[in-house]
Design an enzyme around this catalytic site. Structure first.
Site, PDB file in Angstrom:
ATOM      1  N   PRO A   1     -42.565  -4.119  91.177  1.00  0.00           N
ATOM      2  CA  PRO A   1     -41.434  -3.783  92.060  1.00  0.00           C
ATOM      3  C   PRO A   1     -40.217  -3.397  91.225  1.00  0.00           C
ATOM      4  CG  PRO A   1     -41.774  -6.164  91.950  1.00  0.00           C
ATOM      5  CD  PRO A   1     -42.923  -5.538  91.231  1.00  0.00           C
TER       6      PRO A   1
ATOM      7  N   PHE B   1     -29.291  -0.218  83.292  1.00  0.00           N
ATOM      8  CA  PHE B   1     -29.405   0.271  81.920  1.00  0.00           C
ATOM      9  C   PHE B   1     -30.454   1.364  81.899  1.00  0.00           C
ATOM     10  CE2 PHE B   1     -27.216  -2.215  78.625  1.00  0.00           C
ATOM     11  CZ  PHE B   1     -26.571  -3.142  79.434  1.00  0.00           C
TER      12      PHE B   1
ATOM     13  N   ASN C   1     -43.197  -5.778  76.260  1.00  0.00           N
ATOM     14  CA  ASN C   1     -42.557  -4.702  75.500  1.00  0.00           C
ATOM     15  C   ASN C   1     -41.678  -5.299  74.415  1.00  0.00           C
ATOM     16  OD1 ASN C   1     -39.801  -5.118  76.592  1.00  0.00           O
ATOM     17  ND2 ASN C   1     -40.807  -4.571  78.508  1.00  0.00           N
TER      18      ASN C   1
HETATM   19  N1  CTP Z   1     -35.490  -1.874  86.325  1.00  0.00           N
HETATM   20  C1  CTP Z   1     -35.718  -2.747  87.369  1.00  0.00           C
HETATM   21  N2  CTP Z   1     -36.982  -2.974  87.808  1.00  0.00           N
HETATM   22  C2  CTP Z   1     -38.026  -2.340  87.242  1.00  0.00           C
HETATM   23  C3  CTP Z   1     -37.812  -1.420  86.204  1.00  0.00           C
HETATM   24  C4  CTP Z   1     -36.524  -1.217  85.755  1.00  0.00           C
HETATM   25  O1  CTP Z   1     -34.771  -3.319  87.877  1.00  0.00           O
HETATM   26  N3  CTP Z   1     -39.247  -2.577  87.701  1.00  0.00           N
HETATM   27  C5  CTP Z   1     -34.125  -1.643  85.883  1.00  0.00           C
HETATM   28  C6  CTP Z   1     -33.847  -1.987  84.444  1.00  0.00           C
HETATM   29  O2  CTP Z   1     -33.390  -3.318  84.312  1.00  0.00           O
HETATM   30  C7  CTP Z   1     -32.761  -0.982  84.076  1.00  0.00           C
HETATM   31  C8  CTP Z   1     -33.048   0.192  84.946  1.00  0.00           C
HETATM   32  O3  CTP Z   1     -33.871  -0.289  85.996  1.00  0.00           O
HETATM   33  O4  CTP Z   1     -31.485  -1.451  84.413  1.00  0.00           O
HETATM   34  C9  CTP Z   1     -33.694   1.355  84.257  1.00  0.00           C
HETATM   35  O5  CTP Z   1     -34.934   1.015  83.728  1.00  0.00           O
HETATM   36  P1  CTP Z   1     -35.868   2.031  82.915  1.00  0.00           P
HETATM   37  O6  CTP Z   1     -37.102   1.287  82.544  1.00  0.00           O
HETATM   38  O7  CTP Z   1     -35.087   2.684  81.848  1.00  0.00           O
HETATM   39  O8  CTP Z   1     -36.116   3.127  83.949  1.00  0.00           O
HETATM   40  P2  CTP Z   1     -37.188   3.281  85.055  1.00  0.00           P
HETATM   41  O9  CTP Z   1     -36.469   3.328  86.344  1.00  0.00           O
HETATM   42  O10 CTP Z   1     -38.237   2.246  84.934  1.00  0.00           O
HETATM   43  O11 CTP Z   1     -37.773   4.742  84.761  1.00  0.00           O
HETATM   44  P3  CTP Z   1     -38.652   5.290  83.499  1.00  0.00           P
HETATM   45  O12 CTP Z   1     -39.433   4.141  82.953  1.00  0.00           O
HETATM   46  O13 CTP Z   1     -39.473   6.341  84.094  1.00  0.00           O
HETATM   47  O14 CTP Z   1     -37.666   5.829  82.504  1.00  0.00           O
END
Ligand code: CTP
Length: 408
Positions: free
Chosen positions: A314, A332, A219
């Site tokens: 995960p 975040f 990304n």
């Molecule tokens: N995060 C994580 N592990 C993942 C995905 C996300 O620890 N596999 C953490 C990111 O570092 C961030 C937070 O979760 O602090 C939110 O991530 P975000 O991608 O915005 O949200 P998601 O929970 O993945 O939900 P969505 O993509 O549906 O918005």
């Protein structure tokens, strides 16, 4: 990843660059122990020996302990070509002279620059520490006392000496401070602030999920915000381990960096680091999906359409929370709409203590230096404003430190 292994001391000097100056005195052998102690706490050390020091200990000893060639002279062309003495002075976060002989202190007072170590002391913008070591009569001599008074006035920091049996058979003050005491003074110097003695883990950057040996899904995260947050937390005295996905960002000063590639690698590194952490900040843009299968050979362009089956990665924050219910956990949220609503959902579902949220897309946030951040916690929130990522990171780090202190 010794940062988090249970046997090694915490890396309180991770990323700190220290010039260890060794001058001529019997205590030079103790400087070898000091080099080892600094190194095991994660410091990068460049040993610089005077002529006199080499009469007591061979440079090879320090080379083995520090992992770098020892510098002994201003006139070594090869060493100067690799890193000139002014560059070396700039490189150093601190210059520590241990042992500092009576002669060296006198030369420092005069502002001499006729060897590499005195030159570095003059050229360094960082603090200079001296650990005097000499015979007790030399220590008590008016000349030495006056020299130290001058150095103190100029801001040179004095460590010791201790008192006791001396190598010359006399008893009294003049023994070099023990290596552990010197190390602890340096740790204290580098970790003053509201997060001193607090272990912090920050994840940052994107992850990269392989499709085949040459292609990846990733990304647009630059890692800028996470790196800035790691640097700001270290600036508040925290012992920071930064788990970084692939980015071109430079490691912030005072931060121990662990590089990873995939979400699975990041989870593994996070699990290890979380064991000894007090605060965990998930700033990484972790890929939510990865190819279910990674082809072992390059996929050739035969079919007109290629379908790739993706599976969930995960959730790192969730996994860390499950294992560590008391850890101060910060997440975040990057959203394209309904910022507060989505951020609060994540705050609750991942059982976070704090979430920093920003709007993304349409030229916002990713790859940009400016950002707008809002922070939410269970019964509150705050707008951190629009500013450079470095400024926002400082505001966020201060808020994290404050709320962490309130909770602990
Ligand atoms: N995060 C994580 N592990 C993942 C995905 C996300 O620890 N596999 C953490 C990111 O570092 C961030 C937070 O979760 O602090 C939110 O991530 P975000 O991608 O915005 O949200 P998601 O929970 O993945 O939900 P969505 O993509 O549906 O918005």
């Amino acid at each position: 990843m010794s940062a988090s292994s249970t046997n090694s001391p915490p890396l309180r000097l991770a990323g700190r660059r220290i010039v260890l100056g060794v001058t001529g005195g019997i205590a030079a052998y103790k400087a070898a122990e000091l080099a080892r102690r600094l190194k095991e706490m994660g410091a990068e050390i460049q040993v610089v020996m005077t002529e006199g020091a080499q009469q007591f200990v061979a440079p090879r000893t320090f080379q083995a302990l520090s992992g770098r060639s020892v510098r002994t002279t201003l006139w070594d062309e090869a060493a100067e070509a690799a890193m000139g003495h002014i560059e070396l002075a700039r490189w150093a976060d601190a210059v520590v002279v241990a042992p500092a002989s009576a002669d060296f202190l006198a030369r420092l007072v005069q502002g001499r620059a006729d060897d590499l170590l005195t030159t570095l002391c003059l050229a360094s913008a960082g603090p200079v520490f001296v650990a005097p070591a000499m015979n007790q009569k030399m220590w008590a001599h008016k000349a030495t006392r006056e020299n130290l008074a001058v150095l103190k006035k100029r801001g040179v920091r004095q460590l010791g000496p201790g008192s006791g049996d001396q190598a010359c058979g006399e008893v009294g003050p003049g023994r070099m401070f023990e290596p552990l005491a010197i190390r602890d003074a340096l740790v204290a110097h580098f970790s003053h602030g509201p997060l001193s003695n607090v272990n912090v883990v920050v994840t940052a950057g994107p992850t990269r999920e392989p499709l085949d040996p040459v292609r990846v899904f990733t990304n647009r995260s630059s890692g800028k915000m996470g790196f800035a947050v790691a640097g700001a937390l270290a600036g508040l005295g925290g012992t920071v381990t930064l788990i970084a996905g692939p980015t071109t960002q430079a490691t912030p000063r005072g931060v121990h960096r662990v590089d990873v590639e995939t979400a699975a690698d990041m989870l593994k590194a996070s699990r290890v680091a979380a064991r000894t952490a007090d605060i965990f900040v998930g700033a990484a843009a972790v890929a939510d999906y990865r190819p279910k299968k990674t082809a072992s050979a390059k996929i050739k362009k035969k079919a007109p359409v290629l379908s790739v089956l993706m599976e969930r990665t995960p959730d790192i924050l969730l996994a860390v929370r499950q294992r560590h219910p008391k850890l101060f956990l910060v997440g975040f949220a990057a959203e394209t709409e309904k910022l507060e609503y989505h951020a609060r959902q994540k705050l609750a579902s991942k059982k976070l203590d704090l979430i920093a949220a920003n709007l993304v897309g349409h030229g916002r946030a990713f790859d940009r230096d400016e950002n707008t951040l809002r922070v939410y916690w269970t019964r509150g929130g705050r707008a951190l404003g629009t500013a450079s990522k470095t400024d926002l990171a400082r505001r966020l780090a201060t808020l994290i430190a404050g709320r962490y202190r309130k909770k602990s």
